[in-house]
Design an enzyme around this catalytic site. Structure first.
Site: not given
Ligand code: PSU
Ligand code: MN
Length: 303
Positions: A160, A25
């Site tokens: 996390k 990603e």
């Molecule tokens: N959690 C992490 N590191 C990240 C992300 C999430 O520990 O880099 C990033 C990833 O790209 C994930 C996105 O798909 O954040 C999720 O965002 P949201 O919670 O807004 O869907």
């Protein structure tokens, strides 16, 4: 082929020859880590995937084109632009593409583009999930819906505890997404190897992971599979230190009224500030660990 998709020549050749490919990603590059560690990490991850017998396909949107396989210059460009690049999840795709903008793909969007290209395995750090307090905010990451419908295996280090891990597991169960612990019965919590929550199944080899996913695909069951790979012991953090930092970051984001797509990037950056870079070092190591496992699993899947 999809008219909006560009597959790099190297990735295309590998897919045509039935060789293993691993998707990566780009939100982790633009929003997940600071420059220049983000670019360095992204390039090292590609190297680790090659060393483990697969071809890397970093995924992003450049000038409105969906890209499976980026050049070094494109990775450098996204890393330098950082937060200026739009974070693109499923709902953002139509406008970003039609306006010919650049975009960093989340886990959800990376899965979408990987599936369009025919890539079955994807490595990252952490996934989005059900946020703490979601019972009132309804903040549930689109990553979970994507895991429910798109046939890509996602190798991560768990989630996390900025998230409600218990609710995240409940959601995935409802949506029929298998949550596998790699060599563990417990869901890893990203910076630490343990969370107190059990996974659905423990599998111990890349071959077992490949066999389970192959069975899912061949039965025609919709959706992906989540492989949670604990951070190596030597890089894992003190749970007390990291959980305190996470609690503080969540409190601060509530106070500031952070919401929507800003929430996750805000929390990630804040945790890094509070822990003074220790969390970044652990983050980088666990991504390397996931890249190696994903490459071996992709290789086993193509055997
Ligand atoms: N959690 C992490 N590191 C990240 C992300 C999430 O520990 O880099 C990033 C990833 O790209 C994930 C996105 O798909 O954040 C999720 O965002 P949201 O919670 O807004 O869907
Ligand atoms: Mn959200």
């Amino acid at each position: 082929m999809n008219a909006y998709l560009d597959i790099s020549p190297e990735v295309k050749a590998a897919l045509d020859a039935g060789k293993p490919v691993v998707a990566l990603e780009s939100t982790i590059i633009s929003h997940g880590m600071p420059y220049p560690q983000n670019v360095e990490t992204a390039l090292n991850v590609e190297k680790i995937i090659r060393e483990n017998g697969a071809v890397p396909a970093t995924i992003a949107i450049i000038n409105g084109r969906l890209k499976a396989g980026l050049s070094v210059d494109e990775i450098e460009y996204l890393g330098k632009k950082g937060y200026e690049v739009t974070k693109v999840s499923r709902r953002d795709l139509p406008v970003i593409v039609s306006k010919k903008m650049d975009g960093a793909t989340t886990v959800a969007t990376t899965m979408i583009v990987a599936a369009m290209a025919g890539i079955k395995v994807f490595a990252t750090g952490g996934i989005g999930g059900v946020h703490r307090g979601a019972e009132t905010t309804m903040d549930v990451s689109a990553d979970l819906e994507e895991l429910a419908m798109t046939p890509v295996m996602v190798v991560c280090a768990g989630a996390k505890s900025i998230l409600d891990l218990g609710l995240t597991l409940e959601y995935l169960e409802t949506k029929g997404v298998p949550v596998i612990g790699y060599g563990t019965d417990e869901l890893p919590a990203f910076y630490t190897r343990k969370s107190g929550f059990g996974v659905d199944y423990r599998l111990d080899t890349p071959e077992e992971l490949a066999a389970a996913f192959d069975a899912k695909l061949k039965m025609g069951l919709k959706g992906g599979m989540l492989v949670t790979n604990p951070i190596p012991e030597e890089y894992s953090m003190d749970p007390e230190v990291i959980n305190k930092a996470i609690d503080e970051a969540v409190e601060e984001s509530k106070k500031l009224g952070i919401h929507g797509k800003q929430t996750t990037p805000y929390l990630l950056a804040k945790i890094k500030d509070i822990t003074g870079g220790d969390s970044l070092a652990s983050n980088i190591r666990l991504v390397y660990n996931n890249a190696a496992l994903a490459a071996k699993t992709a290789a086993a899947l193509e055997k």
